[in-house]
Scaffold this motif. Sequence first.
Motif, PDB file in Angstrom:
ATOM      1  N   ARG A 187       0.831  -1.216   0.000  1.00 13.99           N
ATOM      2  CA  ARG A 187       0.000   0.000   0.000  1.00 13.99           C
ATOM      3  C   ARG A 187       0.857   1.254   0.000  1.00 13.99           C
ATOM      4  N   LEU A 188       1.719   1.343  -0.995  1.00 19.26           N
ATOM      5  CA  LEU A 188       2.691   2.437  -1.050  1.00 19.26           C
ATOM      6  C   LEU A 188       2.084   3.762  -1.516  1.00 19.26           C
ATOM      7  N   GLY A 189       0.900   3.721  -2.052  1.00 23.79           N
ATOM      8  CA  GLY A 189       0.252   4.961  -2.469  1.00 23.79           C
ATOM      9  C   GLY A 189       0.789   5.544  -3.754  1.00 23.79           C
ATOM     10  N   THR A 190       1.541   4.781  -4.500  1.00 27.27           N
ATOM     11  CA  THR A 190       2.093   5.257  -5.772  1.00 27.27           C
ATOM     12  C   THR A 190       0.957   5.576  -6.732  1.00 27.27           C
ATOM     13  N   ARG A 191       1.058   6.725  -7.411  1.00 23.14           N
ATOM     14  CA  ARG A 191      -0.013   7.125  -8.318  1.00 23.14           C
ATOM     15  C   ARG A 191       0.386   7.091  -9.772  1.00 23.14           C
ATOM     16  N   LEU A 192       1.696   7.226 -10.058  1.00 27.31           N
ATOM     17  CA  LEU A 192       2.138   7.327 -11.451  1.00 27.31           C
ATOM     18  C   LEU A 192       3.257   6.328 -11.712  1.00 27.31           C
ATOM     19  N   ILE A 193       3.121   5.601 -12.823  1.00 27.70           N
ATOM     20  CA  ILE A 193       4.164   4.693 -13.289  1.00 27.70           C
ATOM     21  C   ILE A 193       4.690   5.258 -14.603  1.00 27.70           C
ATOM     22  N   GLY A 194       5.989   5.558 -14.634  1.00 26.30           N
ATOM     23  CA  GLY A 194       6.589   6.141 -15.829  1.00 26.30           C
ATOM     24  C   GLY A 194       7.473   5.132 -16.544  1.00 26.30           C
ATOM     25  N   PHE A 195       7.516   5.253 -17.870  1.00 28.29           N
ATOM     26  CA  PHE A 195       8.358   4.380 -18.687  1.00 28.29           C
ATOM     27  C   PHE A 195       9.300   5.247 -19.512  1.00 28.29           C
ATOM     28  N   THR A 196      10.584   4.990 -19.345  1.00 35.79           N
ATOM     29  CA  THR A 196      11.594   5.743 -20.065  1.00 35.79           C
ATOM     30  C   THR A 196      12.592   4.776 -20.661  1.00 35.79           C
ATOM     31  N   GLY A 197      13.559   5.298 -21.413  1.00 36.03           N
ATOM     32  CA  GLY A 197      14.541   4.443 -22.048  1.00 36.03           C
ATOM     33  C   GLY A 197      15.894   5.135 -22.068  1.00 36.03           C
ATOM     34  N   GLY A 198      16.571   4.955 -23.199  1.00 39.59           N
ATOM     35  CA  GLY A 198      16.194   4.412 -24.473  1.00 39.59           C
ATOM     36  C   GLY A 198      14.863   4.935 -24.992  1.00 39.59           C
ATOM     37  N   GLU A 199      14.416   4.219 -25.998  1.00 42.17           N
ATOM     38  CA  GLU A 199      13.094   4.480 -26.562  1.00 42.17           C
ATOM     39  C   GLU A 199      12.173   3.361 -26.101  1.00 42.17           C
ATOM     40  N   PRO A 200      11.237   3.665 -25.173  1.00 45.43           N
ATOM     41  CA  PRO A 200      10.405   2.605 -24.605  1.00 45.43           C
ATOM     42  C   PRO A 200       9.638   1.774 -25.639  1.00 45.43           C
ATOM     43  N   PHE A 201       9.245   2.393 -26.748  1.00 46.85           N
ATOM     44  CA  PHE A 201       8.463   1.646 -27.735  1.00 46.85           C
ATOM     45  C   PHE A 201       9.296   0.624 -28.507  1.00 46.85           C
ATOM     46  N   MET A 202      10.598   0.578 -28.290  1.00 45.25           N
ATOM     47  CA  MET A 202      11.420  -0.481 -28.862  1.00 45.25           C
ATOM     48  C   MET A 202      11.289  -1.777 -28.070  1.00 45.25           C
ATOM     49  N   ASN A 203      10.843  -1.685 -26.827  1.00 47.03           N
ATOM     50  CA  ASN A 203      10.631  -2.885 -26.014  1.00 47.03           C
ATOM     51  C   ASN A 203       9.304  -3.525 -26.423  1.00 47.03           C
ATOM     52  N   PRO A 204       9.330  -4.733 -26.958  1.00 53.04           N
ATOM     53  CA  PRO A 204       8.094  -5.329 -27.483  1.00 53.04           C
ATOM     54  C   PRO A 204       7.033  -5.601 -26.422  1.00 53.04           C
ATOM     55  N   GLU A 205       7.421  -5.621 -25.147  1.00 52.07           N
ATOM     56  CA  GLU A 205       6.453  -5.911 -24.091  1.00 52.07           C
ATOM     57  C   GLU A 205       5.847  -4.653 -23.475  1.00 52.07           C
ATOM     58  N   LEU A 206       6.159  -3.484 -24.028  1.00 50.34           N
ATOM     59  CA  LEU A 206       5.618  -2.254 -23.455  1.00 50.34           C
ATOM     60  C   LEU A 206       4.086  -2.236 -23.423  1.00 50.34           C
ATOM     61  N   PRO A 207       3.376  -2.620 -24.485  1.00 50.24           N
ATOM     62  CA  PRO A 207       1.908  -2.596 -24.382  1.00 50.24           C
ATOM     63  C   PRO A 207       1.368  -3.446 -23.237  1.00 50.24           C
ATOM     64  N   ALA A 208       1.978  -4.608 -22.997  1.00 51.46           N
ATOM     65  CA  ALA A 208       1.530  -5.450 -21.885  1.00 51.46           C
ATOM     66  C   ALA A 208       1.813  -4.780 -20.546  1.00 51.46           C
ATOM     67  N   MET A 209       2.959  -4.111 -20.431  1.00 52.64           N
ATOM     68  CA  MET A 209       3.284  -3.382 -19.203  1.00 52.64           C
ATOM     69  C   MET A 209       2.260  -2.273 -18.952  1.00 52.64           C
TER      70      MET A 209
END
Length: 319
Positions: free
Chosen positions: A85-107
Amino acid sequence: MSVPALLPPPGLDPAKFRDPLITARGEPRAAVALRSLETLWFNTGTLCNLTCRNCYIESSPRNDRLVYLSAAEVRTYLDEIARDRLGTRLIGFTGGEPFMNPELPAMLADVLERGLEAMVLTNAMKPMWRMKPALLALRERHGARLTIRVSLDHYGTAMHEAERGVRTWKPTLEGLLWLTRNGFNVHVAGRRFSGEPEDALREGYARLFADNAIPIDADDPVALVLFPEMDAGIDVPEITTACWGILKKSPDDVMCASARMVIKRKGAEQPAVVACTLLPYDAQFELGRTLAEAAGTVRLNHPHCAKFCVLGGASCSRS
């Protein structure tokens, strides 16, 4: 009348940033406690389709020092957030270029289906375009809880391409236009390397947005974030405990008071948690394997801590 030549900025004093507890002048170094984990970043890997002139994290088509995270690895940390119950509100994705990671949509789907907000930092070029169907499906289901922040380093083609390389302006602008025209919540990230005052930069972006019918308020520091330039080899002051009062700043306002980043080093068996998005390679800022282990205090023992966070007042998070 002759004009004196501009001298290069002084190099970093080699005595600085050596001791995590004491500055070169023998003063106690400032430290920042984790107030709450409001934002958790995932570096999806340092591979990128571009090699920028001054990339904060040295991403390129060949830099795989940080390898692709998997959706299963991301899920472990999301489960920890929920369990504790950490209260985290935002999950950010950075890289590199995140859209190069094929699993980004699942994440992204995992994050959004848990009711959290997600933000992806991207150059909006070909890797993103390959995932248009997945993005549209996520926007349809989750709307404004998904934010795409596009890196547009300047409002003019020449300055942007001086950083990103030739023929990068048009595809990035096209990607930005596609996002806005398809109803995504879009922010833009610029940089201050041109030497213009902030109000001039914002006026320039405002003209660009108006000319292209881009619905972004250039005066909004969240919708258009302007990052300071950084060079770890240029001299900056060390931040001492006395600086908070001198600068009239609070350690609670510094990025590592409310954020951490998950990375996976090449050859490592599992990911690690580091203090912030800017320091993935410096071992002193690796805080543990879990979020609980990484909840300790961070000593501001790096030039980026001074230049970007304390003196620059910047944060990679949305607010």
